[in-house]
Design an enzyme around this catalytic site. Sequence first.
Site, short mmCIF file in Angstrom:
data_model
loop_
_atom_site.label_atom_id
_atom_site.label_comp_id
_atom_site.label_asym_id
_atom_site.label_seq_id
_atom_site.Cartn_x
_atom_site.Cartn_y
_atom_site.Cartn_z
N SER A 224 0.85 -1.19 0.00
CA SER A 224 0.00 0.00 0.00
C SER A 224 0.88 1.23 0.00
CB SER A 224 -0.91 0.01 1.23
OG SER A 224 -1.52 1.28 1.41
N TYR A 237 -2.09 -0.41 10.21
CA TYR A 237 -2.28 -0.95 8.86
C TYR A 237 -1.09 -0.61 7.97
CZ TYR A 237 -3.94 -1.26 4.05
OH TYR A 237 -4.05 -1.54 2.71
#
Length: 352
Positions: A224, A237
């Site tokens: 990500s 995350y």
Amino acid sequence: INAKMGLDVKEKNLLKFVGGTLLPPVVVLPLISRYLFPGNFLGFVGFLTVSYFAHKSLLSPAWFHLKTRALRRTDVRKYGDWAIVTGATSGIGMEFTHTFGKLGLNVLVVSRSVPKMEALKKDFEERHGKKLKYVQYDFNNTDPAVLASFKASFASALSSVRSAGILVNNVGLSNENPEYVHLIPQGEVDQMLNVNNGGTVLMSRLVLPDMVRRRKGAVITVSSASCTHPTALLSVYSATKGFGNQLTRSMHYEYKEFGIDCLSITPYYFVSNMFKRRKGTYLAPLPSEIVEPALLSLGHAAEAYPYWGHYAMGVIGHYYWDTANGLLGIMKRSKARAEAKAKRKAEEDKSK
């Protein structure tokens, strides 16, 4: 202490690297300054600054685009007849699965929902005329007996295919809404660590021995862009995604000698279970806009923004001086919207 100290192998290699890297600029730059900018030091510094930014943001990406799309396109079939995809029943995992089918590969899927994998198998085989097998596993389940059973089932499935050439580490999840680290429920933290970190390491270690033996293969990890800069309120995350990114881009160099290509892709938002939208936008595209360029990057890079819009966002985020605080403001507004929505829903449920 021995007065006759020498250089060990690491120190010699470091000197070779520094010499090979720094010597050309040390020789060339004074010549440029002398002949192109005589007596104009500020002009010379400006030239170096513009050249650096042009190389990093324009010339290097342009050459990479030309190389991957026109000169040296990677044929994914060279790695083997089968691809392995985790978290393949939705979003970018499903897109990878169908893309492999279009390119002539069979696919082995690892996911937790048997009904969804059955539906995917039927659709995949009807559309592409290739085979799809699956192994059921919930990467959040770390019970030793369950894990041992999965490893045995996966080993059996792996031995039944001719050659598993590509692994896509896609399975992953995030906290439900942007949140401060100390307020994230412990269960969500455990899930992110088990699935995003543990799942990536587990699957890589399961497939790499066969790839090393055959001296060919590829590993793609869906990371990500949130791990490429501070991302407040998605701290856990983004940290877990940073783990997968660092692991895979290090493996890129670690496994080169075995003919194995490793690539970490770092997209921003795209249409998925984490970012639900009916259609894609310029900044949050459909998964198909990410998968194809990701495959084009395979074998050419350790890390990539596959989608052009995300690359542009990454460049801005890299050079903008206050990216972290800007993202904090965005995440705070997103958190406020999520909390307001949850409050409205609770009031509606209470009034029923």
